[in-house]
Design a protein around this motif. Structure first.
Motif, mmCIF file in Angstrom:
data_model
loop_
_atom_site.group_PDB
_atom_site.id
_atom_site.type_symbol
_atom_site.label_atom_id
_atom_site.label_comp_id
_atom_site.label_asym_id
_atom_site.label_seq_id
_atom_site.Cartn_x
_atom_site.Cartn_y
_atom_site.Cartn_z
ATOM 1 N N ILE A 85 0.870 -1.181 0.000
ATOM 2 C CA ILE A 85 0.000 0.000 0.000
ATOM 3 C C ILE A 85 0.902 1.224 0.000
ATOM 4 O O ILE A 85 1.697 1.408 0.918
ATOM 5 C CB ILE A 85 -0.903 0.022 1.252
ATOM 6 N N VAL A 86 0.801 2.016 -1.061
ATOM 7 C CA VAL A 86 1.620 3.231 -1.106
ATOM 8 C C VAL A 86 0.706 4.448 -1.074
ATOM 9 O O VAL A 86 -0.384 4.438 -1.639
ATOM 10 C CB VAL A 86 2.528 3.277 -2.362
ATOM 11 N N LEU A 87 1.170 5.463 -0.383
ATOM 12 C CA LEU A 87 0.427 6.718 -0.326
ATOM 13 C C LEU A 87 0.622 7.462 -1.643
ATOM 14 O O LEU A 87 1.639 7.283 -2.316
ATOM 15 C CB LEU A 87 0.939 7.575 0.833
ATOM 16 N N ARG A 88 -0.335 8.294 -1.979
ATOM 17 C CA ARG A 88 -0.228 9.066 -3.224
ATOM 18 C C ARG A 88 0.734 10.234 -3.010
ATOM 19 O O ARG A 88 0.346 11.403 -3.013
ATOM 20 C CB ARG A 88 -1.599 9.588 -3.641
ATOM 21 N N ARG A 89 1.951 9.874 -2.776
ATOM 22 C CA ARG A 89 2.997 10.858 -2.518
ATOM 23 C C ARG A 89 4.280 10.368 -3.184
ATOM 24 O O ARG A 89 4.310 9.275 -3.741
ATOM 25 C CB ARG A 89 3.243 10.996 -1.023
ATOM 26 N N SER A 90 5.326 11.157 -3.052
ATOM 27 C CA SER A 90 6.604 10.741 -3.616
ATOM 28 C C SER A 90 7.176 9.583 -2.782
ATOM 29 O O SER A 90 6.696 9.304 -1.670
ATOM 30 C CB SER A 90 7.584 11.913 -3.609
ATOM 31 N N TYR A 97 6.823 8.985 6.132
ATOM 32 C CA TYR A 97 5.479 9.204 6.690
ATOM 33 C C TYR A 97 5.346 8.774 8.167
ATOM 34 O O TYR A 97 4.848 9.549 8.991
ATOM 35 C CB TYR A 97 4.442 8.491 5.815
ATOM 36 N N PRO A 129 6.633 9.733 -8.035
ATOM 37 C CA PRO A 129 5.402 9.302 -7.352
ATOM 38 C C PRO A 129 5.479 7.811 -7.059
ATOM 39 O O PRO A 129 5.857 7.018 -7.933
ATOM 40 C CB PRO A 129 4.313 9.598 -8.382
ATOM 41 N N ALA A 130 5.121 7.427 -5.847
ATOM 42 C CA ALA A 130 5.251 6.019 -5.449
ATOM 43 C C ALA A 130 4.368 5.105 -6.283
ATOM 44 O O ALA A 130 4.690 3.933 -6.474
ATOM 45 C CB ALA A 130 4.900 5.883 -3.973
ATOM 46 N N THR A 131 3.268 5.627 -6.795
ATOM 47 C CA THR A 131 2.324 4.770 -7.515
ATOM 48 C C THR A 131 2.867 4.305 -8.875
ATOM 49 O O THR A 131 2.325 3.369 -9.440
ATOM 50 C CB THR A 131 0.987 5.505 -7.752
ATOM 51 N N VAL A 132 3.906 4.955 -9.392
ATOM 52 C CA VAL A 132 4.425 4.533 -10.690
ATOM 53 C C VAL A 132 5.556 3.510 -10.547
ATOM 54 O O VAL A 132 6.096 3.038 -11.541
ATOM 55 C CB VAL A 132 4.900 5.737 -11.555
ATOM 56 N N ARG A 145 9.594 1.930 4.754
ATOM 57 C CA ARG A 145 8.635 2.682 5.580
ATOM 58 C C ARG A 145 8.349 1.941 6.887
ATOM 59 O O ARG A 145 8.168 2.555 7.937
ATOM 60 C CB ARG A 145 7.342 2.892 4.768
ATOM 61 N N LEU B 126 -10.359 6.591 -1.299
ATOM 62 C CA LEU B 126 -8.962 6.641 -0.848
ATOM 63 C C LEU B 126 -8.810 5.934 0.503
ATOM 64 O O LEU B 126 -7.824 5.226 0.733
ATOM 65 C CB LEU B 126 -8.513 8.108 -0.728
ATOM 66 N N ASP B 129 -8.373 2.351 0.134
ATOM 67 C CA ASP B 129 -6.993 1.975 -0.220
ATOM 68 C C ASP B 129 -6.050 2.060 0.987
ATOM 69 O O ASP B 129 -5.144 1.253 1.141
ATOM 70 C CB ASP B 129 -6.446 2.904 -1.318
ATOM 71 N N TYR B 130 -6.242 3.079 1.803
ATOM 72 C CA TYR B 130 -5.291 3.375 2.882
ATOM 73 C C TYR B 130 -5.615 2.665 4.199
ATOM 74 O O TYR B 130 -4.770 2.632 5.096
ATOM 75 C CB TYR B 130 -5.278 4.881 3.169
ATOM 76 N N LEU B 133 -3.192 0.209 6.007
ATOM 77 C CA LEU B 133 -1.897 0.826 6.312
ATOM 78 C C LEU B 133 -2.007 1.775 7.507
ATOM 79 O O LEU B 133 -1.211 1.695 8.448
ATOM 80 C CB LEU B 133 -1.386 1.594 5.086
ATOM 81 N N MET B 137 -0.433 1.481 11.281
ATOM 82 C CA MET B 137 0.515 2.478 11.805
ATOM 83 C C MET B 137 0.021 3.121 13.086
ATOM 84 O O MET B 137 0.721 3.944 13.680
ATOM 85 C CB MET B 137 0.767 3.555 10.759
ATOM 86 N N ASP B 151 -3.713 13.842 0.501
ATOM 87 C CA ASP B 151 -3.449 12.960 -0.639
ATOM 88 C C ASP B 151 -4.554 13.025 -1.690
ATOM 89 O O ASP B 151 -4.318 12.673 -2.847
ATOM 90 C CB ASP B 151 -3.246 11.519 -0.158
ATOM 91 N N ARG B 153 -6.039 15.842 -2.498
ATOM 92 C CA ARG B 153 -6.258 17.282 -2.694
ATOM 93 C C ARG B 153 -6.703 17.633 -4.110
ATOM 94 O O ARG B 153 -7.495 18.549 -4.309
ATOM 95 C CB ARG B 153 -5.020 18.077 -2.296
ATOM 96 N N GLY B 232 2.293 11.833 -13.971
ATOM 97 C CA GLY B 232 2.842 11.428 -12.673
ATOM 98 C C GLY B 232 2.235 12.133 -11.495
ATOM 99 O O GLY B 232 2.725 12.020 -10.389
ATOM 100 N N TRP B 234 -1.375 13.319 -9.178
ATOM 101 C CA TRP B 234 -2.670 12.749 -8.845
ATOM 102 C C TRP B 234 -3.708 13.828 -8.835
ATOM 103 O O TRP B 234 -3.712 14.675 -7.997
ATOM 104 C CB TRP B 234 -2.601 12.070 -7.475
#
Lengths: 238, 234
Positions: A85-90, A97, A129-132, A145, B126, B129-130, B133, B137, B151, B153, B232, B234
């Protein structure tokens, strides 16, 4: 890292959903072996048992007692999922995180993030981006992580299930390093090769119950139960 | 057809000459709608995140009501706000009736359910999906909500733009609470209604074209500034 997580004593633990028992009753004592591998056929309850131990699934019967108490134990655990599971971030923002959620300053977190990115071989793609990323790269990211908080124990739910041989070897090399550093691993897999390579202790699950458990070498050399022997032979076990 | 062309020509002329009255009401339109949008987002986005993350007894009912309120009739909202802000109403002492503030309040009430519902759809997906995780955490509820809001936004921007579109094009509610007073509460939509009533179709059309141009311009600017639709991202 603290060392008072173990022993972990599981007493008649069970969980059920909509009236159906998914796991249990399970009784088990983990003494802090470097790598405990949970094996068993599909649907035997490996993932659910890991979630129960981690505290992510609700216990409906029995008890799970960490030496340091549940709340302190949750702070020292990480979980790596079968499907990363990756966040929509770099990549870097993903890795740091957990530190940011624990209030670590961004500069310090970025420093640690760079170290862990290098350890898992993602140092050249920090801003992507982590999703790619590919499946293997995403799983490495998930590992970095999970490890960046330097947990006492890491749960890994079939971390190499969808990966090719090369990605699997890279992940296992990282896991061997983690083991060597003193972090305990509790890993579910149905890949017997991986289990043999990593396990210090094996827990064999069948239909939600522990059929057999013991040190890895004797288990693989000569399991005590017929079901475990059949499973190791590759027979269909129900 | 001739009136359409005439309207287009007048719109062009009003814009090119920077007609003072047009500029005044266009700026007031933007001021009222942007303020209402900002306030609505401050309410709607955390509400949407909370509905995505938290489980409570009446959650499904709240979501159903929120979805139903997307079709809230602006005239009814205007009427209710009018009654509340009128001199004999509970907030009459504030003297807000027939002011841009009253128009902002009415628009905000109209667009909050719209933004919250659209945002909730995105945040719910979202969260799906999250979920595992963030649970693993052991992060707090507010951290979960903030993570989702950050995420998602760019998807939330769409919700905000939908709210902007509904707000800037709204006429019934703000006509009632604003009164369409010249140099005070007149905005593009109420001016269009006024000119249509006077039979000045070409001018009404011209104002309509300006309104459309303004809406498109704001949307394009926000998309450009937020760098959506780029590889690339979102």
């Amino acid at each position: 890292m603290v060392s008072d997580l173990f022993p972990l004593v599981v007493t008649d633990a069970a969980t059920q959903r909509r009236g159906k028992r998914l796991v249990g009753p399970v009784s088990l004592t983990l003494l802090g072996e470097s790598c405990v591998v949970v094996i068993g056929p599909n649907g035997s309850g490996k993932t659910t048992l890991l979630r129960l131990l981690h505290g992510a699934a609700r216990l409906t019967e029995g008890s799970i007692a960490w030496a340091c108490g549940l709340d302190a134990a949750r702070e020292q655990q990480s979980f790596v999922f079968q499907r990363p599971i990756v966040l929509r971030r770099s990549v870097m923002e993903n890795i740091i995180y957990p530190l940011r959620m624990r209030g670590v300053a961004k500069k310090a977190a970025l420093g640690q993030g760079a170290v862990w990115a290098e350890r898992v071989g993602l140092q050249d793609m920090l801003e992507r981006p982590a999703t790619v990323l590919s499946g293997g790269e995403q799983q490495k990211l998930a590992l970095a992580r999970a490890l960046i908080t330097e947990p006492g124990v890491v749960f890994l739910d079939e971390p190499c299930a969808a990966l090719d041989g090369r990605a699997m070897r890279e992940i296992e090399e990282i896991l061997q390093d983690v083991k060597a550093s003193g972090t305990k691993l509790i890993l579910a897999t149905h890949d017997m090769g991986q289990a043999r390579r990593l396990a210090d202790r094996v827990v064999f699950l069948l239909n939600g119950r522990v059929q057999e458990t013991g040190a890895a070498a004797p288990f693989f050399d000569g399991p005590e139960t017929e079901q475990a022997a059949a499973f190791l032979r590759g027979d269909i076990v129900e | 057809m001739a009136e359409l062309w005439s309207g287009l020509a007048q719109a062009f002329w009003l814009i090119v000459t920077a007609d003072a009255e047009l500029v005044e009401i266009a700026l007031r339109s933007l001021q009222v709608t942007c303020t209402a949008l900002l306030l609505a987002c401050l309410i709607a986005l955390p509400l949407a995140a909370m509905l995505a993350v938290r489980r409570f007894r009446w959650r499904r009912a709240v979501i159903a009501v929120l979805n139903a309120l997307m079709g809230l009739p602006p005239v009814v909202v205007g009427l209710v706000v009018y009654v509340i802000l009128s001199r004999s109403g509970p907030l009459g002492v504030l003297g807000l009736l027939f002011t841009p503030t009253a128009m902002i309040i009415a628009q905000m009430i109209i667009i909050v359910p719209l933004i919250a519902s659209i945002a909730h759809q995105s945040l719910r997906d979202l969260w799906h999906d999250y979920h595992d995780l963030l649970i693993s955490m052991n992060v707090s509820q507010s951290q979960k909500m903030r993570t989702l809001l950050w995420d998602a936004r760019r998807a939330l921007l769409t919700a905000a733009l939908a709210g902007f579109g509904r707000g800037i094009g709204e006429v019934g509610g703000i006509m009632i609470v604003g009164g369409n007073i010249d140099h005070a509460t007149r905005v593009l939509t109420t001016a269009i209604a006024l000119e249509t009533g006077r039979g000045e179709f070409a001018l009404a059309l011209a104002l309509g074209f300006v309104l459309i141009a303004l809406t498109v311009l704001v949307n394009v600017c926000i998309h450009w500034l937020s760098q959506t639709e780029r590889e690339g991202r979102w």
